[in-house]
Design a protein around this motif. Structure first.
Motif, PDB file in Angstrom:
ATOM      1  N   GLY A  15     -16.533  65.331 -34.140  1.00  0.00           N
ATOM      2  CA  GLY A  15     -17.749  65.458 -34.933  1.00  0.00           C
ATOM      3  C   GLY A  15     -18.746  64.352 -34.624  1.00  0.00           C
ATOM      4  N   HIS A  16     -19.946  64.484 -35.168  1.00  0.00           N
ATOM      5  CA  HIS A  16     -21.021  63.529 -34.897  1.00  0.00           C
ATOM      6  C   HIS A  16     -20.616  62.118 -35.309  1.00  0.00           C
ATOM      7  CE1 HIS A  16     -25.254  62.533 -34.152  1.00  0.00           C
ATOM      8  NE2 HIS A  16     -25.204  61.775 -35.228  1.00  0.00           N
ATOM      9  N   THR A  17     -20.142  61.959 -36.541  1.00  0.00           N
ATOM     10  CA  THR A  17     -19.719  60.635 -37.007  1.00  0.00           C
ATOM     11  C   THR A  17     -18.420  60.214 -36.346  1.00  0.00           C
ATOM     12  OG1 THR A  17     -20.810  61.001 -39.139  1.00  0.00           O
ATOM     13  CG2 THR A  17     -19.148  59.259 -39.047  1.00  0.00           C
ATOM     14  N   GLY A  18     -17.526  61.153 -36.108  1.00  0.00           N
ATOM     15  CA  GLY A  18     -16.257  60.836 -35.474  1.00  0.00           C
ATOM     16  C   GLY A  18     -16.421  60.192 -34.115  1.00  0.00           C
ATOM     17  N   ARG A  19     -17.428  60.615 -33.374  1.00  0.00           N
ATOM     18  CA  ARG A  19     -17.654  60.034 -32.053  1.00  0.00           C
ATOM     19  C   ARG A  19     -18.138  58.591 -32.158  1.00  0.00           C
ATOM     20  NH1 ARG A  19     -20.508  65.093 -28.940  1.00  0.00           N
ATOM     21  NH2 ARG A  19     -20.465  66.138 -30.951  1.00  0.00           N
ATOM     22  N   PHE A  20     -18.978  58.315 -33.158  1.00  0.00           N
ATOM     23  CA  PHE A  20     -19.393  56.925 -33.376  1.00  0.00           C
ATOM     24  C   PHE A  20     -18.192  56.065 -33.780  1.00  0.00           C
ATOM     25  CE2 PHE A  20     -23.750  58.729 -34.138  1.00  0.00           C
ATOM     26  CZ  PHE A  20     -24.411  58.009 -33.156  1.00  0.00           C
ATOM     27  N   VAL A  21     -17.324  56.603 -34.630  1.00  0.00           N
ATOM     28  CA  VAL A  21     -16.138  55.855 -35.072  1.00  0.00           C
ATOM     29  C   VAL A  21     -15.222  55.573 -33.891  1.00  0.00           C
ATOM     30  CG1 VAL A  21     -14.033  56.012 -36.458  1.00  0.00           C
ATOM     31  CG2 VAL A  21     -16.237  56.640 -37.465  1.00  0.00           C
ATOM     32  N   THR A  22     -15.010  56.561 -33.034  1.00  0.00           N
ATOM     33  CA  THR A  22     -14.176  56.355 -31.851  1.00  0.00           C
ATOM     34  C   THR A  22     -14.713  55.227 -30.984  1.00  0.00           C
ATOM     35  OG1 THR A  22     -13.462  58.672 -31.825  1.00  0.00           O
ATOM     36  CG2 THR A  22     -13.300  57.460 -29.749  1.00  0.00           C
ATOM     37  N   ALA A  23     -16.019  55.234 -30.745  1.00  0.00           N
ATOM     38  CA  ALA A  23     -16.632  54.188 -29.921  1.00  0.00           C
ATOM     39  C   ALA A  23     -16.482  52.814 -30.571  1.00  0.00           C
ATOM     40  CB  ALA A  23     -18.099  54.508 -29.681  1.00  0.00           C
ATOM     41  N   ALA A  24     -16.646  52.756 -31.892  1.00  0.00           N
ATOM     42  CA  ALA A  24     -16.537  51.469 -32.593  1.00  0.00           C
ATOM     43  C   ALA A  24     -15.116  50.927 -32.545  1.00  0.00           C
ATOM     44  CB  ALA A  24     -17.007  51.626 -34.038  1.00  0.00           C
ATOM     45  N   LEU A  25     -14.119  51.797 -32.636  1.00  0.00           N
ATOM     46  CA  LEU A  25     -12.726  51.356 -32.525  1.00  0.00           C
ATOM     47  C   LEU A  25     -12.451  50.765 -31.145  1.00  0.00           C
ATOM     48  CD1 LEU A  25     -10.942  54.331 -34.316  1.00  0.00           C
ATOM     49  CD2 LEU A  25     -10.948  51.962 -35.110  1.00  0.00           C
ATOM     50  N   LEU A  26     -12.941  51.427 -30.120  1.00  0.00           N
ATOM     51  CA  LEU A  26     -12.746  50.927 -28.761  1.00  0.00           C
ATOM     52  C   LEU A  26     -13.410  49.563 -28.577  1.00  0.00           C
ATOM     53  CD1 LEU A  26     -13.278  54.260 -26.814  1.00  0.00           C
ATOM     54  CD2 LEU A  26     -11.147  52.948 -26.929  1.00  0.00           C
ATOM     55  N   GLU A  27     -14.575  49.381 -29.178  1.00  0.00           N
ATOM     56  CA  GLU A  27     -15.260  48.091 -29.093  1.00  0.00           C
ATOM     57  C   GLU A  27     -14.441  46.978 -29.740  1.00  0.00           C
ATOM     58  OE1 GLU A  27     -19.053  48.647 -30.899  1.00  0.00           O
ATOM     59  OE2 GLU A  27     -19.820  49.935 -29.280  1.00  0.00           O
ATOM     60  N   ARG A  28     -13.648  47.321 -30.756  1.00  0.00           N
ATOM     61  CA  ARG A  28     -12.813  46.334 -31.449  1.00  0.00           C
ATOM     62  C   ARG A  28     -11.467  46.114 -30.762  1.00  0.00           C
ATOM     63  NH1 ARG A  28     -13.857  44.863 -36.855  1.00  0.00           N
ATOM     64  NH2 ARG A  28     -16.055  45.196 -37.305  1.00  0.00           N
ATOM     65  N   GLY A  29     -11.216  46.822 -29.679  1.00  0.00           N
ATOM     66  CA  GLY A  29      -9.943  46.674 -28.994  1.00  0.00           C
ATOM     67  C   GLY A  29      -8.836  47.543 -29.550  1.00  0.00           C
ATOM     68  N   LEU A  30      -9.174  48.415 -30.502  1.00  0.00           N
ATOM     69  CA  LEU A  30      -8.200  49.349 -31.059  1.00  0.00           C
ATOM     70  C   LEU A  30      -8.170  50.617 -30.216  1.00  0.00           C
ATOM     71  CD1 LEU A  30      -9.303  48.700 -34.699  1.00  0.00           C
ATOM     72  CD2 LEU A  30      -6.948  48.407 -33.944  1.00  0.00           C
ATOM     73  N   THR A  31      -7.070  51.352 -30.284  1.00  0.00           N
ATOM     74  CA  THR A  31      -6.907  52.560 -29.480  1.00  0.00           C
ATOM     75  C   THR A  31      -6.999  53.784 -30.371  1.00  0.00           C
ATOM     76  OG1 THR A  31      -5.477  51.398 -27.919  1.00  0.00           O
ATOM     77  CG2 THR A  31      -5.400  53.805 -27.888  1.00  0.00           C
ATOM     78  N   PRO A  32      -8.065  54.576 -30.260  1.00  0.00           N
ATOM     79  CA  PRO A  32      -8.167  55.781 -31.091  1.00  0.00           C
ATOM     80  C   PRO A  32      -7.232  56.885 -30.602  1.00  0.00           C
ATOM     81  CG  PRO A  32     -10.323  55.079 -30.223  1.00  0.00           C
ATOM     82  CD  PRO A  32      -9.266  54.357 -29.447  1.00  0.00           C
ATOM     83  N   VAL A  33      -6.670  57.602 -31.546  1.00  0.00           N
ATOM     84  CA  VAL A  33      -5.996  58.861 -31.286  1.00  0.00           C
ATOM     85  C   VAL A  33      -6.943  59.945 -31.789  1.00  0.00           C
ATOM     86  CG1 VAL A  33      -4.057  60.355 -31.888  1.00  0.00           C
ATOM     87  CG2 VAL A  33      -3.674  57.913 -31.473  1.00  0.00           C
ATOM     88  N   PRO A 297     -19.420  51.282 -38.132  1.00  0.00           N
ATOM     89  CA  PRO A 297     -19.008  49.900 -38.397  1.00  0.00           C
ATOM     90  C   PRO A 297     -18.470  49.692 -39.804  1.00  0.00           C
ATOM     91  CG  PRO A 297     -21.402  50.053 -38.151  1.00  0.00           C
ATOM     92  CD  PRO A 297     -20.824  51.358 -37.698  1.00  0.00           C
ATOM     93  N   LEU A 298     -18.947  50.454 -40.779  1.00  0.00           N
ATOM     94  CA  LEU A 298     -18.400  50.353 -42.132  1.00  0.00           C
ATOM     95  C   LEU A 298     -16.928  50.768 -42.156  1.00  0.00           C
ATOM     96  CD1 LEU A 298     -21.466  51.808 -44.017  1.00  0.00           C
ATOM     97  CD2 LEU A 298     -20.331  49.696 -44.716  1.00  0.00           C
ATOM     98  N   ALA A 299     -16.616  51.918 -41.596  1.00  0.00           N
ATOM     99  CA  ALA A 299     -15.237  52.419 -41.626  1.00  0.00           C
ATOM    100  C   ALA A 299     -14.309  51.574 -40.766  1.00  0.00           C
ATOM    101  CB  ALA A 299     -15.208  53.875 -41.154  1.00  0.00           C
ATOM    102  N   VAL A 300     -14.780  51.157 -39.593  1.00  0.00           N
ATOM    103  CA  VAL A 300     -13.920  50.387 -38.696  1.00  0.00           C
ATOM    104  C   VAL A 300     -13.710  48.969 -39.213  1.00  0.00           C
ATOM    105  CG1 VAL A 300     -13.722  49.466 -36.355  1.00  0.00           C
ATOM    106  CG2 VAL A 300     -14.467  51.833 -36.705  1.00  0.00           C
ATOM    107  N   GLU A 301     -14.739  48.374 -39.812  1.00  0.00           N
ATOM    108  CA  GLU A 301     -14.551  47.061 -40.443  1.00  0.00           C
ATOM    109  C   GLU A 301     -13.522  47.162 -41.567  1.00  0.00           C
ATOM    110  OE1 GLU A 301     -15.014  42.979 -41.237  1.00  0.00           O
ATOM    111  OE2 GLU A 301     -15.711  44.143 -39.511  1.00  0.00           O
ATOM    112  N   ALA A 302     -13.567  48.250 -42.318  1.00  0.00           N
ATOM    113  CA  ALA A 302     -12.591  48.443 -43.389  1.00  0.00           C
ATOM    114  C   ALA A 302     -11.175  48.491 -42.832  1.00  0.00           C
ATOM    115  CB  ALA A 302     -12.904  49.719 -44.163  1.00  0.00           C
ATOM    116  N   VAL A 303     -10.951  49.279 -41.794  1.00  0.00           N
ATOM    117  CA  VAL A 303      -9.619  49.386 -41.205  1.00  0.00           C
ATOM    118  C   VAL A 303      -9.171  48.039 -40.649  1.00  0.00           C
ATOM    119  CG1 VAL A 303      -8.383  50.336 -39.215  1.00  0.00           C
ATOM    120  CG2 VAL A 303      -9.625  51.855 -40.732  1.00  0.00           C
ATOM    121  N   THR A 304     -10.078  47.332 -39.985  1.00  0.00           N
ATOM    122  CA  THR A 304      -9.737  46.025 -39.430  1.00  0.00           C
ATOM    123  C   THR A 304      -9.284  45.068 -40.527  1.00  0.00           C
ATOM    124  OG1 THR A 304     -11.311  46.320 -37.621  1.00  0.00           O
ATOM    125  CG2 THR A 304     -10.623  44.066 -38.112  1.00  0.00           C
ATOM    126  N   ARG A 305      -9.998  45.067 -41.647  1.00  0.00           N
ATOM    127  CA  ARG A 305      -9.634  44.174 -42.753  1.00  0.00           C
ATOM    128  C   ARG A 305      -8.312  44.584 -43.392  1.00  0.00           C
ATOM    129  NH1 ARG A 305     -14.121  40.883 -45.204  1.00  0.00           N
ATOM    130  NH2 ARG A 305     -15.589  40.732 -43.457  1.00  0.00           N
TER     131      ARG A 305
END
Length: 342
Positions: A15-33, A297-305
């Motif tokens: 989805g539109h937001t899902g693609r942004f979330v995937t990119a943000a996870l990769l930027e943080r060094g996390l591996t999206p499934v 960044p809101l969702a990925v920052e949440a997961v990181t924390r």
């Protein structure tokens, strides 16, 4: 804590937001499934070295496979009235944190009502509405409250210069309207109140440079669920600029169009959060671009924390209850810039 190599399932990754979330996870060094309901759409967004796992919401075994080995799951797939419950159930079975980006008022209320006791007893972490609507406003209000333990009223005004809704936004809106039989909803006297009043407009004095704008008053968003879930307040009101409300209502408004290589649109926003108590008020304002892109960044920052233990509670909790709101907001720069306002 080094999070490199940790996997996070993104449900609705195509989805539109899902693609942004995937990119943000990769930027943080996390591996999206990459997970979702449609195998063909998953294949269309598949990336080298990333796992794709189709899973329908009515197939618990497939959902379990989608979350297998993941450290957390971010649900970006609406309508959340259909997806939140099954994906939360799968997260509870897997013993991993759940975060979603739901803007649907009733779906978020369902998450608190259905899973609050179970998630709390299990020591699980479930954060609904970790998005532009619901999450950002809740963080702003919580940070603005400071040492106040209660408020008389909270106002959150959304100054969008335009709103080009995604297909998912339109579908979720249709589901919400059906659930409330076309009525409008507000949070007043400590509860959600459904009513048939006609919408009204008023002038809202946004801080410079936005200035005074015409808004649809009580254009209710997910903040009317997230804020009172942990703030002692009798009334929460959200408002929307008339231009954005008209865009959303018009059936021919196109979906967002990328304005740069990141995929972000040119749409800009200001969010003005005002907390009232007695004759006093406290106020924070946030500025940024593209309401869908900044959800990532809101969702990925949440997961990181969550994964690094920087949380304040367990169970079902909104952003302001789960995290140090002021510190969280500071971490969002430059995607979202937060400033005090008079």
């Amino acid at each position: 804590m080094d999070l490199s190599g940790r996997t996070v399932t993104v449900y609705g990754a195509y989805g539109h937001t899902g693609r942004f979330v995937t990119a943000a996870l990769l930027e943080r060094g996390l591996t999206p499934v990459l997970a979702g309901r449609d195998p063909r759409r998953l294949e269309a967004v598949a990336r080298a070295s990333l796992d794709t796992r189709p899973a329908a919401v009515d197939d618990p075994a497939a959902l379990d496979r989608a979350l297998d080995g993941a450290a957390a799951v971010i649900n970006t797939a609406g309508p959340f009235a259909a997806t939140a419950g099954p994906v939360i159930e799968a997260a509870l079975r897997a013993g991993i944190p759940y975060v979603d980006v739901a803007a649907e008022i009733e779906a978020n209320a369902d998450t608190f009502r259905r899973f609050g006791e179970r998630a709390g007893a299990a020591g699980a972490v479930v954060v609904p509405a970790m998005a532009f609507y619901g999450g950002l406003g809740d963080l702003l209000v919580t940070a603005a409250m400071g040492d106040w333990t209660r408020a008389d009223r909270v106002d959150i005004a959304y100054g969008l210069d335009s709103w080009h809704p995604t297909p998912g936004t339109r579908i979720a809106g249709d589901v919400s309207r059906q659930r409330r039989n076309g009525r409008r909803v507000r949070f007043t006297e400590g509860r959600l109140d459904y009513h048939d009043d006609a919408p009204r407009t008023e002038r809202w004095a946004f801080p410079p440079p936005a200035g005074a704008r015409e808004v649809v008053a009580e254009f209710s968003m997910a903040d009317i669920v997230t804020v009172p879930s942990h703030v002692d307040v009798r009334e929460v009101r959200t408002h929307m600029t008339v231009e954005a409300a008209r865009d959303l209502a018009a059936p021919d408004t196109p979906a967002p169009v990328a304005a740069d290589a990141s995929g972000r649109s040119a749409q800009s926003f200001v969010v003005d959060a005002v907390v009232h108590r007695g004759g006093q008020r406290r106020r924070l304002v946030a500025y940024g671009r593209d309401i869908y892109a900044v959800t990532a960044p809101l969702a990925v920052e949440a997961v990181t924390r969550i994964l690094t233990g920087r949380t304040r509670t367990t169970g079902v909790a909104s952003a302001g209850a789960m995290f140090d709101a002021a510190d969280f907001l500071a971490a969002l720069a430059p995607d979202i810039v937060v400033e005090p306002a008079g």
